[in-house]
Design an enzyme around this catalytic site. Structure first.
Site, short mmCIF file in Angstrom:
data_model
loop_
_atom_site.label_atom_id
_atom_site.label_comp_id
_atom_site.label_asym_id
_atom_site.label_seq_id
_atom_site.Cartn_x
_atom_site.Cartn_y
_atom_site.Cartn_z
N THR A 13 84.08 23.72 37.35
CA THR A 13 84.07 24.53 37.08
C THR A 13 83.13 24.57 36.04
O THR A 13 83.41 23.83 35.17
CB THR A 13 85.70 24.91 36.83
OG1 THR A 13 85.45 26.18 35.77
CG2 THR A 13 86.40 24.27 36.66
N ASP A 14 82.77 26.09 35.14
CA ASP A 14 82.60 26.02 33.69
C ASP A 14 83.39 25.42 32.67
O ASP A 14 83.03 25.78 31.92
CB ASP A 14 81.80 27.80 33.50
CG ASP A 14 82.26 28.49 33.94
OD1 ASP A 14 83.71 28.42 33.78
OD2 ASP A 14 81.69 29.84 33.27
N GLU A 15 84.59 25.76 33.49
CA GLU A 15 85.73 25.75 32.37
C GLU A 15 86.08 24.28 31.73
O GLU A 15 86.23 23.98 30.53
CB GLU A 15 87.08 26.00 32.79
CG GLU A 15 87.13 27.15 33.05
CD GLU A 15 88.85 27.35 33.28
OE1 GLU A 15 89.78 27.23 32.71
OE2 GLU A 15 88.88 29.29 34.40
N LYS A 31 90.22 19.41 36.10
CA LYS A 31 88.59 19.24 36.68
C LYS A 31 87.89 18.40 35.96
O LYS A 31 86.91 18.38 37.13
CB LYS A 31 88.01 20.73 36.59
CG LYS A 31 89.36 21.54 37.20
CD LYS A 31 88.97 21.60 39.57
CE LYS A 31 87.43 21.08 39.73
NZ LYS A 31 87.68 21.23 41.37
N TYR A 35 94.80 22.43 33.71
CA TYR A 35 93.61 23.36 34.80
C TYR A 35 92.28 22.49 34.72
O TYR A 35 92.42 21.67 35.35
CB TYR A 35 93.59 24.48 35.13
CG TYR A 35 92.41 24.77 35.87
CD1 TYR A 35 92.25 23.79 37.43
CD2 TYR A 35 91.51 25.37 35.67
CE1 TYR A 35 91.18 25.11 38.09
CE2 TYR A 35 90.26 26.07 36.56
CZ TYR A 35 90.25 25.75 37.64
OH TYR A 35 88.66 25.44 38.48
P1 NAD Z 1 91.49 28.56 45.66
O1 NAD Z 1 93.44 29.04 45.07
O2 NAD Z 1 91.51 30.00 46.26
O3 NAD Z 1 92.28 28.32 47.22
C1 NAD Z 1 92.47 26.29 46.99
C2 NAD Z 1 91.97 26.08 48.36
O4 NAD Z 1 92.77 24.20 48.13
C3 NAD Z 1 93.45 26.92 48.83
O5 NAD Z 1 93.30 27.35 50.11
C4 NAD Z 1 94.74 25.57 49.03
O6 NAD Z 1 95.31 25.58 50.33
C5 NAD Z 1 93.58 24.43 48.69
N1 NAD Z 1 94.58 23.72 48.15
C6 NAD Z 1 95.37 23.01 47.02
N2 NAD Z 1 95.69 21.75 47.23
C7 NAD Z 1 95.38 21.13 48.10
C8 NAD Z 1 95.50 19.71 49.11
N3 NAD Z 1 95.99 18.77 48.03
N4 NAD Z 1 94.92 19.29 50.46
C9 NAD Z 1 93.58 20.14 50.80
N5 NAD Z 1 94.15 21.02 50.40
C10 NAD Z 1 94.14 21.87 49.40
O7 NAD Z 1 91.10 28.27 44.86
P2 NAD Z 1 89.32 29.10 44.63
O8 NAD Z 1 88.88 29.81 44.15
O9 NAD Z 1 88.58 29.21 46.26
O10 NAD Z 1 88.52 27.45 43.28
C11 NAD Z 1 87.99 26.59 44.94
C12 NAD Z 1 87.18 25.76 44.14
O11 NAD Z 1 86.16 26.52 43.37
C13 NAD Z 1 87.89 25.04 43.39
O12 NAD Z 1 87.67 23.68 43.24
C14 NAD Z 1 88.06 25.62 41.74
O13 NAD Z 1 88.38 24.67 40.40
C15 NAD Z 1 86.10 26.08 41.95
N6 NAD Z 1 85.88 27.38 41.06
C16 NAD Z 1 86.88 28.19 41.02
C17 NAD Z 1 86.17 29.33 40.04
C18 NAD Z 1 86.39 30.41 40.24
O14 NAD Z 1 86.23 32.06 39.87
N7 NAD Z 1 87.59 30.30 40.51
C19 NAD Z 1 85.24 28.96 40.07
C20 NAD Z 1 84.57 27.69 39.39
C21 NAD Z 1 84.91 27.11 40.00
O1 DAU Z 2 85.09 29.79 35.11
C1 DAU Z 2 85.77 29.83 36.14
C2 DAU Z 2 87.15 29.62 36.31
O2 DAU Z 2 87.56 31.28 36.59
C3 DAU Z 2 87.63 29.08 37.52
O3 DAU Z 2 87.30 27.68 37.44
C4 DAU Z 2 88.63 29.25 37.97
O4 DAU Z 2 90.09 28.52 39.05
C5 DAU Z 2 89.30 30.75 38.94
O5 DAU Z 2 90.96 31.26 38.41
C6 DAU Z 2 88.91 31.00 36.75
O6 DAU Z 2 89.34 30.98 35.73
P1 DAU Z 2 90.06 32.13 34.80
O7 DAU Z 2 91.70 31.79 33.80
O8 DAU Z 2 89.75 33.19 33.91
O9 DAU Z 2 90.32 33.39 35.76
P2 DAU Z 2 92.00 34.38 35.98
O10 DAU Z 2 91.21 35.14 37.02
O11 DAU Z 2 92.97 33.84 35.76
O12 DAU Z 2 91.31 35.11 34.60
C7 DAU Z 2 89.90 36.18 34.07
C8 DAU Z 2 90.58 36.45 33.21
O13 DAU Z 2 90.99 37.96 32.71
C9 DAU Z 2 91.10 35.54 31.70
O14 DAU Z 2 90.28 35.90 30.84
C10 DAU Z 2 92.24 35.95 31.84
C11 DAU Z 2 91.96 37.51 32.35
N1 DAU Z 2 93.32 38.40 32.59
C12 DAU Z 2 94.23 37.18 33.53
C13 DAU Z 2 95.37 37.97 34.83
C14 DAU Z 2 95.21 37.51 36.19
C15 DAU Z 2 94.08 39.40 32.36
O15 DAU Z 2 93.55 39.92 31.13
N2 DAU Z 2 94.99 39.90 32.73
C16 DAU Z 2 95.86 39.02 34.46
O16 DAU Z 2 96.37 40.33 35.18
#
Ligand code: NAD
Ligand code: DAU
Length: 334
Positions: free
Chosen positions: A123-125, A154, A150
């Site tokens: 992630t960019d975080e 990562k 989190y």
């Molecule tokens: P998500 O929470 O939707 O999915 C995570 C999946 O991993 C789930 O299906 C869960 O059951 C599985 N999991 C969790 N713990 C596990 C374990 N111990 N063993 C096997 N499976 C397990 O997450 P997401 O949003 O799809 O993110 C996927 C990946 O992408 C993560 O590594 C996250 O850091 C990265 N990422 C997410 C975002 C975003 O915007 N959501 C952006 C950049 C990177």
């Molecule tokens: O940047 C990549 C990341 O993006 C991933 O690594 C994470 O897995 C993914 O969850 C996401 O992280 P954020 O914390 O940015 O996403 P989230 O959807 O939780 O929130 C997006 C923005 O919206 C953040 O600034 C918080 C805000 N927010 C979130 C929720 C749930 C609100 O204002 N209201 C809300 O109800």
């Protein structure tokens, strides 16, 4: 390229399941999904995929015996599994350490034993945040400075991957992507939470003033970038993935309301997230120049409208989680 056997960890989650659909639609590869099915995993996200191309194994990436067996059968591994939600990590960090750090370590040891190509999804975080008025964007050279439990786990997982490449010659690459949106995203996350709130007659919830900026990319664009890196990325390298989609949260919530036919101010301001990162922004020039990747979903409004439509049509997919998620948020004043 000859068809491969890919092992995809976390393939029942949001981005992992989008990747499995993308692989089936765009390659001849076979996929084994390894997923623990935590609260965030949903087998229904893999519905409709051909059983002769996709196999599901329920299990933990920290289970070394199971991981060993699955690595022995795979040509390459794409590692999505993680605890992914910042708000949960502020409430209970422990599962983040177990899965994101120990789980990644377990996979790296298997990659080392079996000499398997591994792509690690991050992630960019890991880079922390940028000021709102700073024109800078993250690059592969930006120093790590994570803010939350989190993002720090990562960051730790990325550093483990780098160490296993250098010390043990593991054939790994890393990508750090910005915020994804699209189908199959859990209703705890910002965009699906607001869409499903509107569908349920609940007012959307904006943390703080909503000035925080996220750099949105469609999950399918993330998938195409990961495939490019898996195919042609240089071993040991990190690639940033982003689609120039910076928007502040207030603008996103207003657009959701407008697209769903409600007044743009029909939302509530709620308690801000502790340590809330201000702004993320990705410079993806390296990926574009080196591997010729470019995003296909340039129009955020059109992508968001399609995502709203998906949640409208797929209530049975998200409804079972909605009440628990809202009860959790409301206990935190959010
Ligand atoms: P998500 O929470 O939707 O999915 C995570 C999946 O991993 C789930 O299906 C869960 O059951 C599985 N999991 C969790 N713990 C596990 C374990 N111990 N063993 C096997 N499976 C397990 O997450 P997401 O949003 O799809 O993110 C996927 C990946 O992408 C993560 O590594 C996250 O850091 C990265 N990422 C997410 C975002 C975003 O915007 N959501 C952006 C950049 C990177
Ligand atoms: O940047 C990549 C990341 O993006 C991933 O690594 C994470 O897995 C993914 O969850 C996401 O992280 P954020 O914390 O940015 O996403 P989230 O959807 O939780 O929130 C997006 C923005 O919206 C953040 O600034 C918080 C805000 N927010 C979130 C929720 C749930 C609100 O204002 N209201 C809300 O109800």
């Amino acid at each position: 390229m000859a068809a491969r056997n890919l092992l995809v960890t976390g393939g029942a989650g949001f981005i992992g399941s989008n990747f499995v659909h993308h692989v089936v639609d765009n390659t001849d590869d076979h996929v084994t999904v390894l997923d623990k099915l935590t609260y965030a995993g949903n087998l229904a996200s893999l519905d409709g995929l051909p059983s002769n191309r996709v196999r599901f194994v329920q299990g933990d990436i920290a289970d070394a015996g199971l991981v060993d067996e699955l690595f022995s059968e795979a040509d390459a591994v794409v590692h999505y599994a993680a605890e992914s939600h910042n708000d949960n990590s502020l409430h209970d960090p422990r599962p983040f350490l177990d899965t994101n750090i120990v789980g990644t370590y377990t996979l790296l040891e298997a990659a080392r034993r079996h000499d398997r190509r591994l792509h690690h999804i991050s992630t960019d975080e890991v880079y922390g945040d940028l000021e709102l008025d700073d024109p800078a964007r993250f690059t592969e050279a930006t120093p790590y400075n994570p803010s939350s439990p989190y993002s720090s786990t990562k960051a730790a997982s990325d550093l483990l991957v780098r160490a296993w490449v250098r010390s043990f010659g593991v054939r790994a690459t890393i990508s750090n992507c910005s915020n994804n949106y699209g189908p199959y995203q859990h209703v705890e996350k910002f965009i699906p939470r607001q869409i499903t709130n509107v569908l349920r007659g609940i007012r959307p919830k904006l943390y703080g003033k909503g000035e925080n900026v996220r750099d949105w990319i469609h999950a399918d664009d993330h998938s195409s970038a990961v495939l490019r890196i898996l195919d042609d990325g240089r071993i040991g390298e990190t690639y940033l993935i982003g689609a120039d989609g910076e928007k502040d949260n207030k603008a996103v919530i207003e657009l959701i309301l407008e697209l769903m036919g409600l007044p743009a101010d029909a939302y509530d301001h709620v308690t801000d997230r502790a340590g809330h990162d201000l702004r993320y922004a990705i410079d993806s020039s390296k990926l574009r120049a080196e591997l010729g990747w470019k995003p296909q979903y340039g129009d955020f409004e059109a992508g968001l409208a399609a995502t709203i439509d998906w949640y409208r049509k797929n209530e049975p997919w998200w409804a079972p989680s909605k009440n628990d998620v809202e009860a959790f948020y409301s206990s935190k004043g959010q």
